[in-house]
Design an enzyme around this catalytic site. Sequence first.
Site, PDB file in Angstrom:
ATOM      1  N   ASP A   1       0.705  -1.154  -0.040  1.00  0.00           N
ATOM      2  CA  ASP A   1      -0.135  -0.088   0.002  1.00  0.00           C
ATOM      3  C   ASP A   1       0.796   1.236   0.034  1.00  0.00           C
ATOM      4  O   ASP A   1       1.794   1.175   0.613  1.00  0.00           O
ATOM      5  CB  ASP A   1      -0.965   0.043   1.252  1.00  0.00           C
ATOM      6  CG  ASP A   1      -2.290   0.839   1.030  1.00  0.00           C
ATOM      7  OD1 ASP A   1      -2.427   1.482  -0.049  1.00  0.00           O
ATOM      8  OD2 ASP A   1      -3.003   0.569   1.902  1.00  0.00           O
TER       9      ASP A   1
ATOM     10  N   ASN B   1     -10.491  -3.522  -7.001  1.00  0.00           N
ATOM     11  CA  ASN B   1      -9.496  -2.502  -7.413  1.00  0.00           C
ATOM     12  C   ASN B   1     -10.212  -1.922  -9.029  1.00  0.00           C
ATOM     13  O   ASN B   1      -9.685  -1.005  -9.558  1.00  0.00           O
ATOM     14  CB  ASN B   1      -8.155  -2.877  -7.870  1.00  0.00           C
ATOM     15  CG  ASN B   1      -7.326  -2.833  -6.475  1.00  0.00           C
ATOM     16  OD1 ASN B   1      -6.457  -3.417  -6.169  1.00  0.00           O
ATOM     17  ND2 ASN B   1      -7.596  -1.810  -5.600  1.00  0.00           N
TER      18      ASN B   1
HETATM   19  C1  FPP Z   1      -2.036  -0.040  -3.221  1.00  0.00           C
HETATM   20  O1  FPP Z   1      -1.448   1.432  -3.222  1.00  0.00           O
HETATM   21  C2  FPP Z   1      -1.325  -0.725  -4.644  1.00  0.00           C
HETATM   22  C3  FPP Z   1      -1.942  -1.334  -5.472  1.00  0.00           C
HETATM   23  C4  FPP Z   1      -3.213  -1.382  -5.593  1.00  0.00           C
HETATM   24  C5  FPP Z   1      -1.149  -1.827  -6.498  1.00  0.00           C
HETATM   25  C6  FPP Z   1       0.023  -2.670  -6.391  1.00  0.00           C
HETATM   26  C7  FPP Z   1       0.894  -3.024  -7.487  1.00  0.00           C
HETATM   27  C8  FPP Z   1       1.996  -3.016  -7.523  1.00  0.00           C
HETATM   28  C9  FPP Z   1       3.148  -2.618  -6.589  1.00  0.00           C
HETATM   29  C10 FPP Z   1       2.598  -3.447  -8.763  1.00  0.00           C
HETATM   30  C11 FPP Z   1       3.040  -4.957  -8.947  1.00  0.00           C
HETATM   31  C12 FPP Z   1       3.624  -4.928 -10.106  1.00  0.00           C
HETATM   32  C13 FPP Z   1       3.580  -6.411 -10.591  1.00  0.00           C
HETATM   33  C14 FPP Z   1       4.313  -6.744 -12.150  1.00  0.00           C
HETATM   34  C15 FPP Z   1       3.277  -7.525  -9.911  1.00  0.00           C
HETATM   35  P1  FPP Z   1      -2.337   2.508  -3.606  1.00  0.00           P
HETATM   36  O2  FPP Z   1      -2.537   2.803  -4.994  1.00  0.00           O
HETATM   37  O3  FPP Z   1      -3.772   2.184  -2.947  1.00  0.00           O
HETATM   38  O4  FPP Z   1      -1.738   3.616  -2.684  1.00  0.00           O
HETATM   39  P2  FPP Z   1      -2.348   4.860  -2.061  1.00  0.00           P
HETATM   40  O5  FPP Z   1      -3.316   4.428  -1.016  1.00  0.00           O
HETATM   41  O6  FPP Z   1      -1.203   5.749  -1.424  1.00  0.00           O
HETATM   42  O7  FPP Z   1      -3.224   5.707  -3.178  1.00  0.00           O
END
Ligand code: FPP
Length: 239
Positions: free
Chosen positions: A15, A63
């Site tokens: 996250d 998501n």
């Molecule tokens: C949450 O942070 C993250 C995600 C929903 C996506 C996670 C994906 C990756 C790290 C990429 C993985 C890649 C591969 C190739 C497996 P958020 O976007 O909710 O962050 P925020 O809460 O700060 O907005």
Amino acid sequence: MDSKNIPQHIAAIMDGNGRWAKERGLPRLAGHREGTEALREILRACAEFGIKYLTVYAFSTENWQRPKEEVEFLMSLFAEKIESELEELMANQVKINFLGRTQEFSAELQQKMQGAAEKTKHNAGVVLNIMANYGGRAELVDAMQSMIKEQLTINNVDEETIGKHLYTKGMPDPDLLIRTANEMRISNFLLWQIAYAEIYVTPVLWPDFRREQLKEAIEAYQQRLRKFGQTEEQIKHAA
Ligand code: FPP
């Protein structure tokens, strides 16, 4: 770090990618891209520290509700990274699985995911589970449906049977669940499997969660006394 008490299986809720980007005045997508770099480093550190399973929450069943541009970017990031990382995964003996309702992804992405899983399936190094279109409740629904399809009778359903119908069948449960960006929630991740996992929440945002931060998480885990419902005295006596 105590090399004799290394978690066998680490799960991570990655996250804070969006916040990482926002702090830098960058688009959210830049945070996801940097998040993949963090994942690469963590995977390498898992091999170094002797962790056998790494399970990460890459895309939840919820998501899809994000802005279309972000969903499309994440899909293209998965496709791109499967292509660009496969060689290194092979060289490092990583076995990769994509677990979740992957049948809802585009045919092209499904093909790439299956291809990478097939190619790496005999690798003997770290098992990397990328949870994609994953939801803990959806996983339990799928498990129940497959048990009904198999016409299992009431006496044939116990905890072991349920475990065998989950996407993670055959794998040990996570010992340690890491959540970055200070969120104190499970967010529908591995609901069944984390029954006895130690939970570690850190304010570090996922793109900044690297080898050193993983080491700190493992050290914190090693300070915990895992009781599995027993008393402290019983655990210490058995040790
Ligand atoms: C949450 O942070 C993250 C995600 C929903 C996506 C996670 C994906 C990756 C790290 C990429 C993985 C890649 C591969 C190739 C497996 P958020 O976007 O909710 O962050 P925020 O809460 O700060 O907005």
